[in-house]
Write an enzyme that holds these catalytic residues in place. Structure first.
Site, mmCIF file in Angstrom:
data_model
loop_
_atom_site.group_PDB
_atom_site.id
_atom_site.type_symbol
_atom_site.label_atom_id
_atom_site.label_comp_id
_atom_site.label_asym_id
_atom_site.label_seq_id
_atom_site.Cartn_x
_atom_site.Cartn_y
_atom_site.Cartn_z
ATOM 1 N N ASP A 1 0.774 -1.226 -0.034
ATOM 2 C CA ASP A 1 0.047 0.006 0.015
ATOM 3 C C ASP A 1 0.904 1.231 -0.021
ATOM 4 O O ASP A 1 0.522 2.215 -0.610
ATOM 5 C CB ASP A 1 -1.001 0.176 1.204
ATOM 6 C CG ASP A 1 -2.187 -0.910 0.990
ATOM 7 O OD1 ASP A 1 -2.078 -1.850 -0.005
ATOM 8 O OD2 ASP A 1 -3.062 -0.970 1.913
ATOM 9 N N GLU B 1 -7.268 3.332 -0.635
ATOM 10 C CA GLU B 1 -7.134 4.153 0.807
ATOM 11 C C GLU B 1 -6.912 5.361 0.312
ATOM 12 O O GLU B 1 -6.252 6.027 -0.603
ATOM 13 C CB GLU B 1 -6.134 3.590 1.482
ATOM 14 C CG GLU B 1 -6.430 2.213 1.783
ATOM 15 C CD GLU B 1 -5.234 1.524 2.591
ATOM 16 O OE1 GLU B 1 -4.011 2.294 2.643
ATOM 17 O OE2 GLU B 1 -5.321 0.357 3.289
ATOM 18 N N SER C 1 -6.101 4.250 5.268
ATOM 19 C CA SER C 1 -4.824 3.448 5.764
ATOM 20 C C SER C 1 -5.082 3.423 7.248
ATOM 21 O O SER C 1 -5.692 4.400 7.829
ATOM 22 C CB SER C 1 -3.721 4.213 5.387
ATOM 23 O OG SER C 1 -2.677 3.811 5.981
#
Length: 585
Positions: A97, A462, A488
């Protein structure tokens, strides 16, 4: 045992393979061609007729989260071999991520969870492996690996790759969260380009996943609480040599689980899922757990949705002073007693079910029996003397979120738990980020980012780049943000995610217009807009579905099958529709 290619000496460690999947590959004269492939890789006759144990890792060179997994896998394989199993290593993907954040790559993040689970399943099925040690480092790889374990239902142990060590900037510890927020500071002139350049070079000093209670460490905490990981194993940072001991023990233990026929669905029960949700709330963990726990439950055929998670969050005290809302990182908690310290005080004060089975072959209560409270630390508070009485994560619902929403309140002041302001609507994160970057917004507004849900994104991105920039601009408590996408674990401020139904299927968030008055209340657990039912119905009648940007490839396939965030954004019917698990084939 007759393997079809001659007798070999019996050994006390041998396990009867007559009911194990690998019998379809290694036993009997008709499997001579299959065995020839195993001999070609240097296996002995004894190794071929032992249980075949998959050692699955999410190793890659994409990010520090995963870079140490291949090395740690070698320790797991030694443990498997020493206990009488034959380890077979393979890798699957991860999408990290931190690298995917803030651009179109984030659309690949949540779908990667399904690809990880699916690819592990297919590898296990195709090669008829008997057990699984699953190793993961970055956010979606942890739930993806645990989903595969309960889906397959072969004896399994989960191993986390470990957290990164904190960096040091001007004498203070820092994490990647500080770097995302530094972008906002730089945009308003509160940080020089030189300091930004220095910070980016020191923020991430080692292998390991992001060090605070972001999604990776949240789901690592879950792995111990739900019973799939060995006690203490999820807390040790990636560079610590003790990780090799945990890995070797995991390899030994999975062979013992084969002997005892203890399977993941013996461990992951409704009570175990409730235990997992409890540690998320108590540790101020990531809102992403409200997606991943229902998805893990779904693999078992257990009904456990966002509202069930939120109810546990509501009644659980927040007791671990961890970043992003608190002071400490995973390394600090490990060094004062680890996740068992957190679980022990929750168990002692009635917040955990101690009768749940774990991969040790013992219950949670038995595992915790010798864990002593450490009074000489302030990372974890006693459960009867919490930081705040309610959990670090709160569920919301109302006319703007009939299928619920989620907000992380850990670290937020008690007088900041409600917010009311006019909507400022965007149909993508990029559009919102540009307005934030240029500071073209007013104090008191509620940013609305929609068409970022599981189907609408597709991929449920996110929003850390946007939320961190707001915080870096000093606006974290002066605005709010709601989205049908995700946040997140590093996000802080009044940021509400998972709003459902999502805009792409006609949910109320897609009907909002600039200026509509929105009220968020984390105490009452509500998310509402000042519109009558009649007005919402009128707008819905005028609403036209927005064309998807994904017209081919994996994201198109994902959008066709993915369900709502309420049930974990899953893509198949789940354990409740099974006739037989893989383990029983």
């Amino acid at each position: 045992m007759n393997g079809g290619d001659g007798e070999f000496g019996m050994d006390a460690r041998l396990i009867d393979k007559s009911r194990l999947p690998s019998r379809h590959v290694t036993e009997g004269p008709e499997r001579a061609p299959h065995r020839s492939y195993l001999y070609a890789m240097g296996l002995t006759k004894e190794q071929i007729h032992q249980p075949l144990v998959a050692v699955a890792t999410c190793w890659n060179e994409a990010a520090p989260c995963n870079i140490s997994l291949m090395r740690q896998a070698q320790a797991v394989k030694k443990g498997v071999a020493s206990a009488g199993g034959t380890p077979r290593e393979f890798c699957t993907i991860t999408v990290t991520d931190g690298i995917a954040m803030g651009h179109a790559g984030m659309r690949a993040s949540l779908p990667s969870r399904e690809v990880i689970a699916d690819s592990v399943e297919l590898t296990m099925r195709g090669h008829a492996y008997d057990a699984l040690v699953g190793m993961a480092g970055c956010d979606k790889s942890l739930p993806g690996m645990m989903m595969a374990m309960v889906r397959l239902n072969v004896p399994s142990v989960f191993i986390y790759g470990g957290s990164i060590l904190p960096g040091s900037f001007k004498g203070k510890p820092v994490t990647v969260q500080d770097l995302f927020e530094a972008v906002g500071k730089h945009s308003v002139g509160d940080m020089s380009s030189e300091d930004l350049d220095e910070l980016e070079q020191v923020a991430c000093p080692s292998a390991g996943a992001c060090g605070a209670q972001f999604t990776a460490n949240t789901m690592a905490t879950v792995s111990e609480a739900i019973g799939l990981a060995l006690p203490y194993s999820a807390g040790a940072p990636a560079p610590y040599e003790i990780r090799d001991r945990f890995c070797a023990t995991a390899g030994e233990m999975v062979v013992e689980l084969i002997r005892q026929n203890i399977r993941p669905r013996d461990i992951v029960t409704l009570k175990a899922l409730e235990n997992a949700a409890t540690v998320v709330a108590a540790s101020g963990g990531s809102t992403n757990a409200a997606l991943h726990l229902p998805a893990i439950a779904h693999e078992c055929g257990i009904a456990f949705d966002l509202f069930d998670v939120a109810e546990i969050f509501r009644r659980t005290p927040y007791i671990a002073d961890l970043k992003p809302g608190g002071k400490y990182v995973a390394k600090d908690m490990f060094e004062v007693g680890g996740i068992p310290l957190l679980m022990k005080t929750l168990l002692d004060h009635g917040y955990l079910d101690g009768e749940c089975m774990t991969v040790t072959g013992r219950t949670i209560a038995e595992n915790m029996a010798k864990v002593a409270w450490n009074p000489d630390q302030d990372v974890v508070y006693p459960a009867d003397k919490p930081i705040t009485a309610t959990g670090g994560v709160v569920g919301l619902r109302g006319n703007l979120a009939p299928e619920g929403a989620i907000v992380k309140v850990a670290g937020m002041a008690a007088d900041k738990l409600s917010f009311r302001g006019p909507a400022l609507c965007f149909d993508s994160e990029e559009a919102c980020f540009e307005v934030v970057r240029k500071k073209e917004y007013q104090h008191g507004c509620v940013f609305v980012i929609r068409y970022e849900g599981p189907r609408g994104g597709p991929g449920m991105r996110e929003m850390l780049s946007t939320t961190a920039a707001l915080y870096g601009q000093g606006m974290g408590d002066k605005v709010a943000l709601i989205t049908d996408g995700r946040f997140s674990g590093a996000t802080r401020g009044f940021c509400v995610g998972h709003v459902g139904p999502e805009a792409a299927v006609g949910g109320p968030i897609g009907l909002l217009r600039d200026g509509d008055m929105i009220t968020l209340d984390a105490v009452a657990g509500t998310l509402t807009v000042d519109l009558t039912d009649d007005e919402l119905a009128r707008r819905r009648a005028e609403w036209v579905p927005r064309p998807s940007g994904a017209t081919s490839g994996y994201l198109w396939k994902y959008a066709q099958s993915v369900g709502s965030a309420l049930n974990g954004a899953v893509t198949h019917p789940g354990g409740g529709h099974e006739l037989k698990t893989y383990a029983d084939l």
